[in-house]
Scaffold this motif. Structure first.
Motif, mmCIF file in Angstrom:
data_model
loop_
_atom_site.group_PDB
_atom_site.id
_atom_site.type_symbol
_atom_site.label_atom_id
_atom_site.label_comp_id
_atom_site.label_asym_id
_atom_site.label_seq_id
_atom_site.Cartn_x
_atom_site.Cartn_y
_atom_site.Cartn_z
ATOM 1 N N LEU A 244 0.991 -1.301 0.147
ATOM 2 C CA LEU A 244 -0.392 0.262 0.187
ATOM 3 C C LEU A 244 0.756 1.053 0.063
ATOM 4 O O LEU A 244 0.379 2.492 -0.244
ATOM 5 N N GLY A 245 1.987 1.102 0.480
ATOM 6 C CA GLY A 245 3.203 2.585 -0.629
ATOM 7 C C GLY A 245 3.387 3.253 0.632
ATOM 8 O O GLY A 245 3.241 4.236 1.456
ATOM 9 N N THR B 99 9.634 20.129 -4.131
ATOM 10 C CA THR B 99 8.847 19.434 -4.829
ATOM 11 C C THR B 99 9.047 17.416 -5.579
ATOM 12 O O THR B 99 8.038 17.056 -5.530
ATOM 13 N N THR B 100 10.528 18.155 -5.124
ATOM 14 C CA THR B 100 11.221 16.764 -5.239
ATOM 15 C C THR B 100 11.046 15.947 -4.524
ATOM 16 O O THR B 100 10.807 14.356 -5.116
ATOM 17 N N GLU B 101 10.917 16.565 -3.009
ATOM 18 C CA GLU B 101 10.644 15.455 -2.195
ATOM 19 C C GLU B 101 9.519 14.672 -2.234
ATOM 20 O O GLU B 101 8.819 13.453 -2.408
ATOM 21 N N PHE B 102 8.383 15.878 -2.653
ATOM 22 C CA PHE B 102 7.017 15.216 -2.820
ATOM 23 C C PHE B 102 6.676 14.464 -3.631
ATOM 24 O O PHE B 102 5.904 13.636 -4.372
ATOM 25 N N ASP B 103 7.554 14.430 -4.993
ATOM 26 C CA ASP B 103 7.173 13.824 -6.326
ATOM 27 C C ASP B 103 7.747 12.519 -5.713
ATOM 28 O O ASP B 103 6.753 11.399 -6.343
ATOM 29 N N ALA B 104 8.742 12.099 -4.743
ATOM 30 C CA ALA B 104 9.082 10.913 -5.019
ATOM 31 C C ALA B 104 8.195 10.272 -4.092
ATOM 32 O O ALA B 104 8.481 8.874 -3.998
ATOM 33 N N ARG B 105 7.531 10.633 -3.161
ATOM 34 C CA ARG B 105 6.558 10.332 -2.967
ATOM 35 C C ARG B 105 5.615 9.239 -3.348
ATOM 36 O O ARG B 105 5.343 8.669 -3.224
ATOM 37 N N ARG B 106 4.517 10.389 -4.493
ATOM 38 C CA ARG B 106 3.698 10.330 -5.345
ATOM 39 C C ARG B 106 4.613 8.948 -5.784
ATOM 40 O O ARG B 106 3.897 8.491 -5.788
ATOM 41 N N ALA B 107 6.130 9.063 -6.290
ATOM 42 C CA ALA B 107 6.588 7.972 -7.039
ATOM 43 C C ALA B 107 6.080 6.480 -6.265
ATOM 44 O O ALA B 107 6.242 5.744 -6.984
#
Length: 486
Positions: free
Chosen positions: A210-211, A456-464
Motif C-alpha cells: 500500500l506504499g 517539489t522533488t521530495e513530494f514527487d518521490a513520495r508520489r512515485a
C-alpha cells in the motif's frame, strides 16, 4: 429503502453519504493487499483467495455512482463485505476478508490513505504558489509601494519584497506538509482491534503493497492515536489563515489601484456599472474561517475522547479534515492564479510615498548615522511631523527642531536628513539581506524558487512510491490469481 430507525436515519445515513465516496475505493485497495498477504502467509485456501481477489477487482472496475444508502448495511465497511460476497460468488459466511483484521485498523489505514493523497495535492499547489510568488517578486523587485503596520502607512518597500515574504511563508507550510505526510505515511494495518493477532500475518507486507513508508511501532497508538489527524487539520487551517492575510493585502493593493484588478477573478455590481469587485478575495478569507472551524471541531472531538479506539477521535473527525483539505486545494489554486495575474497598475509615486509619512524613519536614521542619539533623533522627527508633512520641511525647520531638542548638527547633517525624507526610492539600493533592496529581493526570490523546487522533488518521490506500490500490488494479485503463490 426499509423503514429506518431514528439512529440509522439521523446518523448512519448521513455518515455513510459523507464517507462512502471517500472510503469505498481505498477499502477495496486495502482489502486486495490484505487478501494477498493472507494468501502468501498460507492463511487462506488458494481457491478462496482467488475468488476474493477476483471479486475485489470486479468491484474496483465498476463505477462508484451506486454508493447510495439503502438501509441494508450500516456503513461503507459492511457495504464492501456485502458487495464482495456477491462479486466473488461466495456466501457471506464464507468471507475471509476480515480474517486477522478489524474495522479499527482498516479504518485507520484508509483514513491515512485518503489524507495522504490530499496532502500531496496541497503540497503540489503550495510549492507551485511559492514558485509563482518568487517569479513575481523577481519581476516587481523595483516597484515601490508603502508598507503598512497596524493598518497605517509605515515605511517604503516594494511589491517584490512582500511577495518574496509570502513565498517564504508558503515554503514553511510546504515543509510542514512534508512532515505531516511522513507522519500519515505509517501503516496501522495488522494492529487489528489494537492488540494484534495470534495468526502469523505479515504487517510489513501490507505496508509495502500500500506504499506506506513504515509499519506501526505500537499497535495501540496505531488505532487509538489522533496526532496525525490533528496535525493535518492544523496545517490546513494554517495554509488558509496565512493566505487570507495575503488576500486582504492584495485586496488593499487593488483598492489603492497599485495593482490591476483581474477581470477573471471579479464580479460586477447589480446596479453600479463602474464596479469591478474582486470578491474572490473575500471568499478566500471566509474559507480560512471555515478551515479554522474544522480544526477547532477536530481538536474538540479528540479532546472529548478516551485514549482508545473511539469514533470521537478518529472516525468523526474525518469529515472536518476532508472538507478543510478540499478548501486548502481550492484556496491554493485560487492564490496561485491570482499571484500569476498580479501586475502593477498605478503604484505610488515617490511623492505619494513621502506624503504618507513613510520616510520619517529614514530621516531619524540619517540623524543617528551622523551622531545624533537615536531617541533624540526620534523626538526631532516627531516634532517635525507635528509641524508639517515631510515635503514641506525646510533646512531652517529641521535645524530649529534639532536645536530645540538640545542637540547639535551641522548643515551637512540637516541636508542628509532632508534628502532621506524625500527619496523613498533609496530603499531599492538597500543592501541588507532579506530587505526591500532590489538585489536583496531577487536573492530571496531565487532562494524561494530553489527551495520550492527541492520540496517539489521530495513530494514527487513520495508520489512515485505510491504509484510503484500500485504496480507491486497489481503484480502480487496477478501472482495469486495465477496460482504462483499459495
Amino acid at each position: 429503502m426499509p423503514s429506518l430507525s431514528t439512529y440509522w436515519q439521523n446518523h448512519l445515513r448521513v455518515a455513510f453519504e459523507e464517507s462512502a465516496p471517500q472510503l469505498y475505493r481505498p477499502m477495496l485497495e486495502a482489502s486486495l493487499a490484505h487478501v494477498v498477504m493472507l494468501a502468501e502467509q498460507g492463511l487462506l485456501p488458494a481457491e478462496r483467495a482467488r475468488a476474493l481477489l477476483a471479486g475485489l477487482r470486479r468491484l474496483l472496475a465498476e463505477e462508484d455512482d451506486r454508493l447510495e444508502f439503502d438501509g441494508s448495511v450500516e456503513d461503507v465497511y459492511f457495504l464492501v463485505e456485502q458487495r464482495l460476497a456477491a462479486a466473488a460468488g461466495l456466501a457471506p459466511s464464507e468471507l475471509d476478508v476480515q480474517l486477522a483484521r478489524s474495522r479499527n485498523d482498516l479504518d485507520a489505514g484508509v483514513f491515512r490513505m485518503v489524507l495522504r493523497e490530499n496532502v500531496l495535492e496541497q503540497a503540489r499547489l503550495a510549492c507551485a504558489a511559492a514558485h509563482v510568488a518568487a517569479a513575481q517578486a523577481d519581476r516587481h523587485a523595483d516597484v515601490l509601494i508603502v508598507g503598512y503596520t497596524h493598518r497605517r502607512p509605515a515605511q517604503p518597500t516594494t511589491l517584490g519584497h512582500v511577495l518574496a515574504g509570502y513565498g517564504e511563508a508558503l515554503l514553511s507550510q510546504a515543509d510542514e506538509l512534508l512532515s505531516v505526510y511522513d507522519e500519515l505515511d505509517v501503516s496501522p494495518l495488522g494492529s487489528c482491534a489494537f492488540a494484534g493477532t495470534d495468526l502469523p500475518i505479515a504487517s510489513e507486507r501490507l505496508t509495502e503493497l500500500l506504499g506506506f513508508r513504515e509499519t506501526f511501532t505500537s499497535s495501540y497508538e496505531a488505532v487509538a492515536g489522533a496526532e496525525h489527524l490533528v496535525r493535518t487539520g492544523a496545517v490546513q487551517a494554517r495554509i488558509l489563515a496565512t493566505g487570507a492575510r495575503m488576500a486582504r493585502t492584495m485586496l488593499d493593493w487593488m483598492t489603492f489601484r497599485w495593482v490591476v484588478t483581474p477581470d477573471s477573478y471579479c464580479q460586477g455590481s447589480s446596479i453600479m456599472p463602474q464596479k469591478k469587485n474582486p470578491v474572490v478575495l473575500e471568499h478566500m478569507c471566509s474559507m480560512a474561517g471555515a478551515a479554522a472551524a474544522d480544526l477547532a471541531a477536530t481538536l474538540n472531538n479528540v479532546g472529548a475522547a478516551w485514549y482508545e479506539d473511539s469514533n470521537n477521535a478518529t472516525t468523526d473527525v474525518q469529515q472536518h479534515l476532508w472538507r478543510a483539505g478540499d478548501r486548502a486545494v481550492r484556496f491554493l489554486t485560487l492564490m496561485h492564479g491570482l499571484l500569476g495575474e498580479l501586475e502593477p497598475l498605478e503604484p505610488p509615486t515617490p511623492e505619494d510615498v513621502v506624503a504618507t509619512g513613510a520616510t520619517t524613519t529614514a530621516v531619524a536614521e540619517a540623524l543617528a548615522a551622523a551622531g545624533v542619539p537615536w531617541r533624540g533623533a526620534h523626538s526631532v522627527v516627531g516634532a517635525l511631523v507635528r509641524q508639517a508633512p515631510p515635503a514641506a520641511w525646510t533646512t531652517r525647520l529641521v535645524a530649529d527642531a534639532i536645536a530645540e531638542a538640545g542637540l547639535e548638527a551641522d548643515d551637512t547633517v540637516v541636508e542628509a536628513a532632508l534628502a532621506a525624507g524625500l527619496r523613498p526610492q533609496q530603499v531599492l539600493d538597500r543592501p541588507q539581506p532579506g530587505g526591500p533592496g532590489s538585489a536583496a529581493v531577487r536573492t530571496t526570490a531565487r532562494r524561494v524558487a530553489e527551495r520550492a523546487g527541492a520540496l517539489t522533488t521530495e513530494f514527487d518521490a513520495r508520489r512515485a512510491r505510491l504509484r510503484q506500490a500500485e504496480d507491486a500490488l497489481t503484480a502480487a494479485v496477478d501472482a495469486v490469481l495465477a496460482g504462483d503463490r499459495q
